[in-house]
Enzyme design. Sequence first.
Site, PDB file in Angstrom:
ATOM      1  N   CYS A  11     -14.628   2.078  32.837  1.00  0.00           N
ATOM      2  CA  CYS A  11     -13.648   2.948  32.181  1.00  0.00           C
ATOM      3  C   CYS A  11     -12.517   3.363  33.119  1.00  0.00           C
ATOM      4  O   CYS A  11     -12.662   3.356  34.340  1.00  0.00           O
ATOM      5  CB  CYS A  11     -14.358   4.188  31.638  1.00  0.00           C
ATOM      6  SG  CYS A  11     -13.432   5.029  30.328  1.00  0.00           S
ATOM      7  N   ASP A 133     -23.527  12.025  29.262  1.00  0.00           N
ATOM      8  CA  ASP A 133     -22.783  12.234  30.498  1.00  0.00           C
ATOM      9  C   ASP A 133     -23.098  13.619  31.038  1.00  0.00           C
ATOM     10  O   ASP A 133     -23.661  14.473  30.346  1.00  0.00           O
ATOM     11  CB  ASP A 133     -21.281  12.104  30.201  1.00  0.00           C
ATOM     12  CG  ASP A 133     -20.452  11.802  31.437  1.00  0.00           C
ATOM     13  OD1 ASP A 133     -20.995  11.812  32.556  1.00  0.00           O
ATOM     14  OD2 ASP A 133     -19.236  11.551  31.280  1.00  0.00           O
TER      15      ASP A 133
END
Length: 208
Positions: A11, A133
């Site tokens: 990412c 996360d």
Amino acid sequence: MSTSDTKIKLCGMFRECDIDYVNEAKPDYIGFIVMFPKSHRNIGLETALRLRSRLSPEIKSVAVSVNAPVEMLAEFAKRGAAELLQCHGNENAEYIARLRELTGVPIIKAVKVTTSSDIENAQALGADYLLLDSGTGSGVTFDHTLIDREKIRVPFFLAGGLTPDNLGAAIRNVKPFAVDLSSGIETDKLKDREKILAAVREARNALG
């Protein structure tokens, strides 16, 4: 799910050379940070379109946003800059339903995991995938023992503090649908070709 099924997402791509690196490494997904000026990785729609046109067609792109106006985020899918959309803020079930109505593309909902109930509650939002996360780009690993695979009904990406050094163990221990790295493949806040190649190599090796 076996480790042989685990996908790899890298990412925070924002330069043309970042795309060249991932084209060489061949992850399954890459992410663009969009409409989030707090991030040094933030890009706009035109840049996302340009980078997407440079990306190998077998790699899927994801537009990652934080509490963005739903119609503006939808444009990234409508214009072809992203094949998936990732919501990393406080987006609710109505937001996700509207985003799906506007685009028809898969939606990832990020979850800050502090207790196992955080995961359970996020499953009710209607996203196609969860991303587990420790925070918004914190670069810190959360307690993976909070993941109760018996209670997770939605495929999930594992993120937070992953690096080429700990990636293999995370895949083997957690067996996620996918792993997601960003700061763990950077040096001085820039994507690092060697770290990108190492991350994909380590993930593939973990998959056997």
